[in-house]
Design an enzyme around this catalytic site. Structure first.
Site, PDB file in Angstrom:
ATOM      1  N   GLU A 128      43.134  24.092 -59.566  1.00  0.00           N
ATOM      2  CA  GLU A 128      44.551  23.886 -59.873  1.00  0.00           C
ATOM      3  C   GLU A 128      45.437  25.050 -59.461  1.00  0.00           C
ATOM      4  O   GLU A 128      46.514  25.257 -60.023  1.00  0.00           O
ATOM      5  CB  GLU A 128      44.745  23.540 -61.349  1.00  0.00           C
ATOM      6  N   GLU A 239      37.699  16.597 -63.640  1.00  0.00           N
ATOM      7  CA  GLU A 239      38.065  16.769 -65.052  1.00  0.00           C
ATOM      8  C   GLU A 239      38.847  15.566 -65.543  1.00  0.00           C
ATOM      9  O   GLU A 239      39.824  15.163 -64.926  1.00  0.00           O
ATOM     10  CB  GLU A 239      38.956  18.001 -65.273  1.00  0.00           C
TER      11      GLU A 239
END
Length: 453
Positions: A128, A239
């Site tokens: 990220e 995730e």
């Protein structure tokens, strides 16, 4: 005899093509203390023997570095070798620590050799970083990110580091939010990757209807948008999850009943079909965070907080179809319009309190912008718009400064089912509906070969 040999080959190929299923594991506990090899071994053993499952035998790591050290290889590696748990390695790519990460990677290769190599299913360079580097990430104080060009450089450095080693065949990717992936200014990262990692949490999409009954649609939509720009590369679910306890986010209620529903609706179709790392096995040791996503409580146990069996759940729609991905592309700004910031992020959205726990942070406490870590619900990964919204691109390409406005997402549909027989993958890609790491491609390939006899 040929038929028997081909059927035997089908079984052998299917065994190697089975999708990986596992959990995410940080290098620290929820109080910030470093995990030991025995801690990792206990978690991996528990994951393999969870009641109601076929076993979760893979682990995604965020960093190569052992907690509390500068460049010592993470002790999850010997634990994984001992427990026969496969590894999606993580290289923490923000904050200028990449040299130490690569040093730890090289040291691990030298120390553990072939045993290490056969347990590695991939390497993620970053987690990220693009989101944290976006306008919304900076507003949310999500922590240090990285520019696309830097990530591409890091990916090349990792390729050089593993060349000629036991990890030379490991596919390399990057993990980010779907809004980072559809931002055209980040396309160089897609080009540099072998696969794309997707992080998504409908629970946090609190500026739109996000009850548990909305969750699967929100998840499928964001995966489809990622597939649409993946240029035919596999999209791995790195995730996702639903909390068992914690605060309410708009219509999303955190409890075990909803966590079970999300597991059934989103997880079960993925498991065994698409490479998936769930968030999370345990996050309540020794402190229970708010919200808490752990499927086991504060005491590590093979008995989960809710029923994990998937026997009665349909395995269809493991990932959105190619048609859905193409539709998502057209609704995600594929026309090439340029905007400043993410047009799909809701304007004026309210921010949620940030969790205070540290499971899943980078080495020695650096933030991971994905949940866990520094979280703010105004992040585009939480509040991206629905299908049909225009202009999905344009997040800043630099840390909140003058970054470039990216072009809209290109409308590539993804065919991700891979096998040892490329021709069968091409022939049957529509039927496979893009199942990443699926048994389908392997078995179908053998039937194609049989038909040719």
């Amino acid at each position: 005899m040929q038929t028997r040999q081909l059927l035997a080959l089908a079984l052998a190929v299917a065994a190697t093509e089975a999708a990986h299923q596992g959990f995410n594991y940080g290098n620290t506990k929820s109080d910030g203390s470093a995990k030991s090899q025995s801690d990792f071994a206990a978690e991996f053993s528990t994951a393999k023997n969870l009641v109601g499952t076929s076993g979760f035998t893979s682990a995604r790591l965020y960093t190569m570095i052992q907690g509390g050290t500068s460049a010592t290889p993470i002790s999850a590696i010997p634990a994984a070798i001992a427990e026969d748990t496969s590894l999606l390695l993580g290289i923490w790519a923000s904050g200028g620590n990449v040299a130490n990460e690569i040093a730890a990677l090289k040291a691990a290769i030298a120390q553990y050799g072939a045993d290490f190599g056969k347990h590695v299913v991939g390497i993620s360079v970053g987690s990220e970083d693009l989101y944290r580097n976006s306008v919304d990430g900076v507003k949310s104080k999500a922590g240090l990110g990285a520019n696309p060009d830097d990530l591409v450089s890091y990916i090349h450095q990792v390729r050089e580091a593993i060349a000629g080693t036991s990890l030379s065949g490991a596919p390399i990717g990057h993990v980010d939010t779907w809004t980072a992936w559809v931002n055209g200014s980040n396309s160089a990262v897609i080009d540099a990757c072998d696969w794309l990692g997707f992080d998504g949490y409908p629970y946090f999409q609190n500026t739109m209807p996000n009850s548990i009954s909305d969750a699967k649609a929100l998840f499928d939509e964001s995966v489809a948008k990622t597939q649409a720009v993946a240029k035919g590369k596999e999209v791995w679910i790195t995730e996702t999850g639903w909390p068992v306890s914690g605060k309410t986010e708009n219509l999303a209620v955190a409890n075990t009943a909803n966590a079970k529903a999300y597991w059934d609706q989103v997880g079960c179709p993925l498991f065994g079909n698409t490479n998936t790392w769930w968030y999370i096995l345990q996050d309540a040791d020794p402190v229970t965070p708010n919200p808490s996503f752990g499927i086991v409580g504060s005491t590590l146990s093979t008995t989960p907080l809710f029923d994990l069996s998937c026997s009665a759940v349909s395995s269809s729609s493991a990932v959105p179809s190619a048609t859905a991905a193409a539709t998502a592309a057209s609704g995600a700004g594929a026309s090439g319009s340029q905007t400043s910031g993410f047009a799909t992020a809701a304007a004026g959205s309210s921010s949620a309190a940030k969790p205070t726990f540290s499971v899943g942070k980078g080495p020695n406490g650096s933030y991971n912008g994905t949940y866990p870590g520094s979280w703010n619900s105004t992040r585009p990964g939480a509040n991206g718009g629905s299908s049909g919204s225009s202009g999905s691109s344009g997040s800043s390409g630099s840390s909140g400064s003058s970054g470039s406005s990216g072009s809209g997402a290109s409308g590539h549909s993804s065919s991700t089912g891979s096998s040892s027989f490329p021709s069968s993958t091409n022939l049957l890609s529509n039927s496979a509906s893009g199942l990443s790491g699926s048994l389908f491609g392997a078995v179908a390939a053998v039937f194609v070969a049989l038909a040719a006899l």
